[in-house]
Design an enzyme around this catalytic site. Structure first.
Site: not given
Length: 246
Positions: A27, A29, A188
């Site tokens: 991922d 961000d 996250d």
């Protein structure tokens, strides 16, 4: 955020079963860089300008619950349930403001370059898989010096369904021509972890901003604080041993 120091046998076996490893999917961000505070600032300032929440700035808890990790279509529906078009335009303007802020403020997650070097040294394929708009994703990747690291950047909004659906991760497998049986994911957010789990791959969850208890609801294979976490390197060492034995 602190995370528990033990590694379950299930986590170890899930990673060793990946040998020989073919790819790692990331991922963007909160996974490559701690960008959520920048998103929070952008949303907070712009929502306050239009008198959202009676002019009271949105706090971190509201941001985590309603915005972090979500696609802009979903964010627009939360912020402006009675005027989705306005919400989408607001999110578009917010992304432009975010891009101005990101050049000044973005920093890599601790240990990121240690892991990217490990991935390169092992000759693995790699993709960035994100719900962020393409201009945002490419700007963050470029600012971090990782443009040449990634073989492909997959955007959730360019797939039939964005995360938490598995589509973006399944598309990454297809484009890289690798198997889910030999690939793991770094994420996250609850939304992202759910997408990876639904796509059938082990997910390393980072507690960059989201609480451990919240991420555990999405069933990550392993939770780490950052890429220097000994738990990550313990499972990668086990994976290396398994690959050597094969």
């Amino acid at each position: 955020m602190t995370v528990s120091s033990d590694i379950s046998e299930n986590s170890k076996s899930a990673f060793t079963a990946l040998a020989p490893l073919e790819a790692v999917l990331f991922d963007v961000d909160g996974t490559l860089c701690d960008s959520d505070p920048i998103h929070h600032i952008a949303f907070q300032e712009m929502l306050q300008e239009i008198g959202f929440n009676n002019g009271v700035p949105i706090d971190e808890e509201y941001f985590i619950q309603n915005i972090a990790g979500k696609h802009n279509d979903d964010i627009a529906a939360v912020l402006f349930p009675d005027d989705i078009e306005r919400g989408l335009k607001f999110c578009e303007d917010k992304e432009a403001y975010f891009r101005k802020l990101v050049k000044e403020k973005v920093e890599p997650i601790k240990g990121l370059y240690k892991l990217t070097k490990w991935v390169e040294d092992h000759g693995l394929k790699r993709a960035a898989v994100t719900n962020a708009p393409r201009p945002n994703a490419e700007l963050m990747i470029s600012t971090l010096g990782l443009t040449d690291f990634f073989h492909v950047v997959i955007i959730g909004g360019e797939c039939e369904h964005a995360k938490p659906a598995p589509d973006p991760y399944l598309k990454a497998l297809e484009v890289l021509n690798v198997s889910k049986e030999h690939t793991f994911i770094c994420e996250d957010s609850v939304s992202g972890i759910k997408a990876g789990v639904a796509a059938g791959m082990p997910v390393v969850g980072l507690t960059t901003r989201n609480p451990e208890s919240m991420l555990l609801t999405a069933n990550p294979t392993l939770l780490i604080e950052n890429y220097e976490d000994p738990k990550l390197w313990a499972v990668l060492d086990e994976l290396d041993k398994k690959a050597t034995e094969a």
